[in-house]
Enzyme design. Structure first.
Site: not given
Ligand SMILES: Nc1ncnc2c1ncn2[C@@H]1O[C@H](COP(=O)(O)OP(=O)(O)O)[C@@H](O)[C@H]1O
Ligand SMILES: [Mg+2]
Length: 320
Positions: A13, A149, A216, A255, A257, A269, A271, A275
């Site tokens: 990143e 990301s 992005y 932040r 999510d 998760e 963060n 960003g």
């Molecule tokens: N269990 C889930 N169900 C539906 N969508 C998911 C799920 N896990 C991740 N996503 C999608 O993937 C994206 C990235 O996952 P995330 O767990 O936030 O990891 P990171 O942002 O660290 O890569 C999320 O913002 C969402 O759009």
């Molecule tokens: Mg995320």
């Protein structure tokens, strides 16, 4: 005040970090402080020793910058820094560890199964896929435990897609998780200090998956802030994000999510260093709360300086 802005580094990143840091450096200067950008590498400790900044703004994302590594060094050097401390960073960086903590705190997070490469290569973990699939259903989400990301995040629509998704995730980390897919709306809650800012909803335009490029590239995802939620929903989501921030021991800013599906909000998760680019969700949320980017950086810097000095000493004496 002299503010060192840590940026770049070796994480995937890196480019995002450079974009976050450029804005932070401008804001630091606009606040009348001296901004000292440092692209982190071998000379980091030497530079910090020579420069003795009053505060360090960590604008790093991903492993190395967001996982407690740099934070540990700053504690040894006794320099105040922005964002969560070492333990919270380490916890937030590891999605599996964070999910265990959330479960323990009664915070809803989608069901999951995790394993590391050793289990997979030497202990026959692949033979458990059937049980995992039966428990989580399809589609399921496969992701590296420690990455950001959306890098390495894959959806498997059926059994056939799982090995490939696992391989992709394992190329980013030697620890992966499989997670129950949540159909619903994607929300992000930015936390400034202990306060939840207005909720951002990310609505992907083309694919129903929010991939790295989409995130992005301007125009491929629509962002709505405050998210169009009704009744009790915004308060519920913000309260959940606040509880998560606290349960994971965050401070300064972070932040969360979340997915808002039929079972209500579930946390994916947190963060630890979200960003701060011109397309990032955190500055957008701050803007909606009437805090411009310069004001945001000012608040984050102030929270760094409030960190009790004893915290650093405490960690160091506790280490063997
Ligand atoms: N269990 C889930 N169900 C539906 N969508 C998911 C799920 N896990 C991740 N996503 C999608 O993937 C994206 C990235 O996952 P995330 O767990 O936030 O990891 P990171 O942002 O660290 O890569 C999320 O913002 C969402 O759009
Ligand atoms: Mg995320």
């Amino acid at each position: 005040m002299k503010v060192a802005v840590l940026k770049g580094g070796a994480s995937l990143e890196r480019e995002v970090s450079l974009r976050s840091a450029a804005r932070v450096e401008d804001a630091v200067a606009a606040l009348g402080h001296e901004a000292l950008g440092i692209d982190v590498g071998r000379e980091l400790v030497g530079r910090l020793r020579d420069e003795r900044p009053d505060v360090v703004f960590i604008a790093l994302h991903g492993p190395g910058g967001e996982d407690g590594t740099v934070q540990e060094l700053l504690e040894i050097l006794d320099l105040p820094y922005t964002g969560p401390g070492v333990a919270a960073c380490a916890l937030c960086m590891d999605k599996v560890a964070a999910k265990h903590e959330m479960r323990a705190a009664g915070i809803p997070t989608p069901d999951w199964a995790a394993f590391n490469a050793t289990a997979f290569q030497q202990l026959g973990a692949a033979d458990t896929l059937e049980e995992i699939e039966a428990r989580l259903g399809f589609p399921l989400v496969v992701k590296p435990a420690r990455q950001g990301s959306s890098l390495g995040v894959e959806f498997a629509a059926g059994r056939d897609g799982v090995p490939e998704a696992l391989l992709a995730a394992f190329s980013y980390d030697d620890r992966v998780l499989l997670e129950r897919y949540v159909k619903g709306r994607e929300l992000a809650v930015s936390m400034l200090g202990g306060e939840a800012l207005p909720i951002v909803e990310a609505i992907p335009r083309e694919e129903d998956f929010f991939n790295f490029e989409a995130r992005y590239e301007i125009g491929r995802t629509d962002y709505v802030c405050p998210a169009d939620l009704t009744g009790e929903e915004p308060a519920l989501v913000q309260e959940l994000a606040t509880r998560t921030y606290e349960a994971l021991g965050c401070s300064g800013f972070a932040r969360a999510d979340l997915m808002l599906g039929e079972n209500g909000p579930e946390v994916l998760e947190v963060n630890a260093i979200p960003g701060l680019t011109d397309t990032s969700l955190f500055p957008m949320a701050a803007e909606a709360a009437g805090i411009d980017f310069t004001g945001l950086v000012e608040r984050i810097l102030a929270s760094a300086r409030e960190r009790p000095a004893s915290e650093a000493t405490l960690h160091i004496t506790g280490r063997s």
